[in-house]
Design a protein around this motif. Structure first.
Motif, PDB file in Angstrom:
ATOM      1  N   TYR A   1       0.791  -1.276   0.073  1.00  0.00           N
ATOM      2  CA  TYR A   1       0.149   0.035   0.097  1.00  0.00           C
ATOM      3  C   TYR A   1       0.690   1.125  -0.016  1.00  0.00           C
ATOM      4  N   ASN A   2       1.975   1.400   0.962  1.00  0.00           N
ATOM      5  CA  ASN A   2       2.751   2.555   0.786  1.00  0.00           C
ATOM      6  C   ASN A   2       3.818   2.599  -0.216  1.00  0.00           C
ATOM      7  N   ARG A   3       4.374   1.548  -0.697  1.00  0.00           N
ATOM      8  CA  ARG A   3       5.333   1.552  -1.531  1.00  0.00           C
ATOM      9  C   ARG A   3       5.083   1.360  -3.114  1.00  0.00           C
ATOM     10  N   ARG A   4       3.917   0.565  -3.233  1.00  0.00           N
ATOM     11  CA  ARG A   4       3.995   0.085  -4.793  1.00  0.00           C
ATOM     12  C   ARG A   4       2.304   0.637  -5.373  1.00  0.00           C
TER      13      ARG A   4
ATOM     14  N   TYR B   1      -1.407  10.227  -8.368  1.00  0.00           N
ATOM     15  CA  TYR B   1      -1.027   8.844  -8.830  1.00  0.00           C
ATOM     16  C   TYR B   1       0.481   8.439  -8.470  1.00  0.00           C
ATOM     17  N   ARG B   2       0.665   8.768  -7.431  1.00  0.00           N
ATOM     18  CA  ARG B   2       2.257   8.520  -6.909  1.00  0.00           C
ATOM     19  C   ARG B   2       1.962   7.372  -5.500  1.00  0.00           C
ATOM     20  N   THR B   3       2.851   6.987  -5.015  1.00  0.00           N
ATOM     21  CA  THR B   3       2.813   6.194  -3.762  1.00  0.00           C
ATOM     22  C   THR B   3       3.036   7.089  -2.753  1.00  0.00           C
ATOM     23  N   PRO B   4       2.549   6.436  -1.408  1.00  0.00           N
ATOM     24  CA  PRO B   4       2.786   7.424  -0.425  1.00  0.00           C
ATOM     25  C   PRO B   4       4.226   7.622   0.020  1.00  0.00           C
ATOM     26  N   LEU B   5       4.833   6.514  -0.224  1.00  0.00           N
ATOM     27  CA  LEU B   5       6.438   6.815  -0.222  1.00  0.00           C
ATOM     28  C   LEU B   5       7.105   7.909  -0.942  1.00  0.00           C
ATOM     29  N   GLU B   6       6.729   7.660  -2.315  1.00  0.00           N
ATOM     30  CA  GLU B   6       7.134   8.747  -2.946  1.00  0.00           C
ATOM     31  C   GLU B   6       6.933  10.353  -2.368  1.00  0.00           C
TER      32      GLU B   6
ATOM     33  N   TYR C   1       8.535  15.211   0.689  1.00  0.00           N
ATOM     34  CA  TYR C   1       8.269  16.002   1.427  1.00  0.00           C
ATOM     35  C   TYR C   1       9.362  16.323   2.529  1.00  0.00           C
ATOM     36  N   LEU C   2      10.304  15.238   2.807  1.00  0.00           N
ATOM     37  CA  LEU C   2      11.443  15.404   3.730  1.00  0.00           C
ATOM     38  C   LEU C   2      12.358  15.947   2.817  1.00  0.00           C
ATOM     39  N   SER C   3      12.666  15.930   1.570  1.00  0.00           N
ATOM     40  CA  SER C   3      13.526  16.608   0.770  1.00  0.00           C
ATOM     41  C   SER C   3      13.283  18.009   0.953  1.00  0.00           C
ATOM     42  N   ARG C   4      12.151  18.373   0.821  1.00  0.00           N
ATOM     43  CA  ARG C   4      11.699  19.784   0.844  1.00  0.00           C
ATOM     44  C   ARG C   4      12.085  20.396   2.015  1.00  0.00           C
ATOM     45  N   GLN C   5      11.572  19.435   3.249  1.00  0.00           N
ATOM     46  CA  GLN C   5      11.965  20.041   4.601  1.00  0.00           C
ATOM     47  C   GLN C   5      13.702  20.232   4.804  1.00  0.00           C
TER      48      GLN C   5
END
Length: 65
Positions: free
Chosen positions: A37-40, A48-53, A58-62
């Protein structure tokens, strides 16, 4: 969002499973969430992206701020 998640969990996966113990069911649900669910699985609510993406972005922007 929660209703959508539980609907997907039930229709895509749990409806085909039988568990001997509650502990086995719990482990299997965690495996579904973390492994699929979170990765694929692509989610329409997040473009239409995964929650992990989305989380990684988000972390990169932070870190850049």
């Amino acid at each position: 969002m929660a209703e959508s998640f539980f609907g997907a969990l039930k229709s895509e996966w749990l409806s085909r499973m039988v568990f001997v113990t509650r502990a086995k069911a719990r482990r299997a649900v965690v495996q579904y969430i973390e492994g699929f669910y979170n990765r694929r699985r692509l989610h329409s609510a997040i473009g239409y992206r995964t929650p992990l993406e989305v989380h990684t972005e988000y972390l990169s922007r932070q870190q850049a701020a």
